[in-house]
Design an enzyme around this catalytic site. Structure first.
Site, PDB file in Angstrom:
ATOM      1  N   HIS A  12      -6.394 -39.344 -13.820  1.00 55.54           N
ATOM      2  CA  HIS A  12      -5.762 -40.615 -13.448  1.00 55.54           C
ATOM      3  C   HIS A  12      -4.253 -40.465 -13.350  1.00 55.54           C
ATOM      4  CE1 HIS A  12      -5.843 -40.893 -17.933  1.00 55.54           C
ATOM      5  NE2 HIS A  12      -4.657 -41.449 -17.793  1.00 55.54           N
ATOM      6  N   GLU A 135      -0.704 -35.798 -19.428  1.00 60.00           N
ATOM      7  CA  GLU A 135      -1.802 -35.992 -20.371  1.00 60.00           C
ATOM      8  C   GLU A 135      -2.904 -35.014 -19.996  1.00 60.00           C
ATOM      9  OE1 GLU A 135      -3.651 -39.863 -20.050  1.00 60.00           O
ATOM     10  OE2 GLU A 135      -4.590 -39.680 -22.019  1.00 60.00           O
TER      11      GLU A 135
HETATM   12 CO    CO Z   1      -3.531 -41.765 -19.482  1.00 64.70          CO
END
Ligand code: CO
Length: 139
Positions: A12, A135
Site C-alpha cells: 500500500h 514499511e
Molecule cells: Co502502512
C-alpha cells in the site's frame, strides 16, 4: 553483502490527511474508488480508510489521539501528503537482519509490531531509503 531477501509486492501507499472524512469522500465520490469505512486504530494512533485498487491499496491516515505518529507530518504538510509506502517481504526477520547488517536504521527497537492488517510490520528510516518512510509487511 549479507544473505539476501527479495523485496516483494507494493502492499500500500499511505497518505496522511488532515480530515479523513473529506479525504474518504474524495476517493469514494470524485475518484470512484472502493473505500472502507473509517476505522480507529488505537494501537497505532491513527484512523484509517482502506482503498482497494485492482493492483494495490491506498490507505488514508487521520490523527487519532494526542500522541498520533502522523501529527508531526501533518504539521509540516497541512494539506496532507504521502506518508509511507509498504512493501511485502516473505520473512520480516530475515529482511530486518539483512538491513541492519547493511547499516540501515530500523525504527523502534527492531521488533516487528502487528500492523493495521494484523501482520508483522517494521518501519525503516527515511534517510536511508531515498527520503521515504518505508514499511515492510510480512505477507
Ligand atoms: Co502502512
Amino acid at each position: 553483502m549479507a544473505a539476501g531477501f527479495a523485496l516483494g509486492r507494493l502492499n500500500h501507499v499511505a497518505i496522511a490527511v488532515p480530515d479523513i472524512e473529506a479525504a474518504r469522500a474524495v476517493y469514494a465520490t470524485m475518484l470512484g474508488a472502493t473505500v472502507s469505512g473509517i476505522e480507529d486504530q488505537p494501537d497505532h494512533g491513527v484512523q484509517t480508510v482502506f482503498i482497494e485498487l485492482p493492483n494495490t491499496k491506498v490507505e488514508l491516515l487521520g490523527v487519532l489521539g494526542d500522541a498520533s505518529p502522523i501529527a508531526g507530518f501533518l504539521a509540516k504538510n497541512p494539506a496532507g501528503g504521502i506518508h509511507h509506502i509498504c512493501y511485502e517481504v516473505a520473512d520480516i526477520l530475515a529482511a530486518r537482519n539483512k538491513l541492519l547488517a547493511e547499516g540501515a536504521r530500523v525504527l523502534g527497537d527492531g521488533t516487528p509490531k502487528i500492523g493495521a492488517h494484523g501482520k508483522p510490520v517494521l518501519f525503516l528510516h527515511p534517510k536511508d531509503f531515498c527520503g521515504t518512510l518505508v514499511e515492510l509487511e510480512q505477507a
